[in-house]
Design a protein around this motif. Sequence first.
Motif, PDB file in Angstrom:
ATOM      1  N   TYR A  34       0.840  -1.188   0.000  1.00 30.12           N
ATOM      2  CA  TYR A  34       0.000   0.000   0.000  1.00 30.12           C
ATOM      3  C   TYR A  34       0.877   1.240   0.000  1.00 30.12           C
ATOM      4  N   SER A  35       0.493   2.206  -0.818  1.00 31.64           N
ATOM      5  CA  SER A  35       1.126   3.521  -0.800  1.00 31.64           C
ATOM      6  C   SER A  35       0.354   4.356   0.211  1.00 31.64           C
ATOM      7  N   SER A  43      10.544   5.610   4.851  1.00 35.52           N
ATOM      8  CA  SER A  43      10.313   5.240   3.449  1.00 35.52           C
ATOM      9  C   SER A  43       9.381   4.062   3.313  1.00 35.52           C
ATOM     10  N   GLY A  44       9.458   3.134   4.274  1.00 37.50           N
ATOM     11  CA  GLY A  44       8.625   1.955   4.167  1.00 37.50           C
ATOM     12  C   GLY A  44       8.469   1.249   5.489  1.00 37.50           C
ATOM     13  N   VAL A  62       4.502   1.829   1.692  1.00 42.73           N
ATOM     14  CA  VAL A  62       5.567   2.668   1.155  1.00 42.73           C
ATOM     15  C   VAL A  62       5.086   4.112   1.213  1.00 42.73           C
ATOM     16  N   ASN A  63       6.028   5.022   1.373  1.00 38.75           N
ATOM     17  CA  ASN A  63       5.700   6.438   1.525  1.00 38.75           C
ATOM     18  C   ASN A  63       5.252   7.019   0.191  1.00 38.75           C
ATOM     19  N   LYS A  64       3.979   7.389   0.112  1.00 37.83           N
ATOM     20  CA  LYS A  64       3.407   7.893  -1.142  1.00 37.83           C
ATOM     21  C   LYS A  64       4.002   9.232  -1.569  1.00 37.83           C
ATOM     22  N   GLU A  66       7.182   9.857  -1.763  1.00 41.25           N
ATOM     23  CA  GLU A  66       8.477   9.630  -2.398  1.00 41.25           C
ATOM     24  C   GLU A  66       8.267   9.255  -3.868  1.00 41.25           C
ATOM     25  N   ALA A  68       8.072   7.389  -7.429  1.00 41.92           N
ATOM     26  CA  ALA A  68       7.597   6.030  -7.718  1.00 41.92           C
ATOM     27  C   ALA A  68       8.741   5.024  -7.764  1.00 41.92           C
ATOM     28  N   GLN A  71       9.556   4.182  -4.258  1.00 44.27           N
ATOM     29  CA  GLN A  71       8.538   3.327  -3.664  1.00 44.27           C
ATOM     30  C   GLN A  71       8.722   1.876  -4.112  1.00 44.27           C
ATOM     31  N   ARG A  72       9.077   1.677  -5.384  1.00 43.16           N
ATOM     32  CA  ARG A  72       9.305   0.329  -5.907  1.00 43.16           C
ATOM     33  C   ARG A  72      10.475  -0.343  -5.179  1.00 43.16           C
ATOM     34  N   ALA A  75       9.500  -1.154  -1.583  1.00 43.87           N
ATOM     35  CA  ALA A  75       8.637  -2.344  -1.535  1.00 43.87           C
ATOM     36  C   ALA A  75       9.480  -3.611  -1.671  1.00 43.87           C
TER      37      ALA A  75
END
Length: 159
Positions: A34-35, A43-44, A62-64, A66, A68, A71-72, A75
């Motif tokens: 989930y973002s 960060s996560g 993950v921190n929405k 930041e 993409a 975030q990847r 994750a």
Amino acid sequence: MTIPGDVKAVLDEAVETVPVNPAHVARKLGLEVYSAELPKNISGMLKRDETYGTPSGFVIFVNKNEPAVRQRFTAAHEIAHFALHKESIGHEVSDNYMLRSEGMSDRQEVEANKFAAAMLMPMDKVNSAIKQGITTPEALAKKFNVSKVAMSIRLGLPT
């Protein structure tokens, strides 16, 4: 770093095509990603929470706020903690922007970063892309949907 057989099978299937989808890998391992709005320095997070109904009982946030690509990678890093360090997680593990957590050792954080890099940027696929003429860190980063810094590190280049 020893990757459990069931996790290795999921990764082998996931890295057939790039860019690899970390949310797909997470689902195959019984997690959801989930973002979310997380504290500025986080960060996560990998959290044990039965209310989400995942087969594993864990979820990843993950921190929405930041990028993409970040975030990847976050994750993938949290997936690594789940796959490699489940016995050390307890209720939750939160990673700061440097992907460091108070609940994990330096060795565990290095393993999680290596796992994430191998998942998102498998060297055989990177080498194949280079042979096809995609040679700059920028172009490779775009193909693998990662940051230029992450790709440069994967290639052993200075950042």
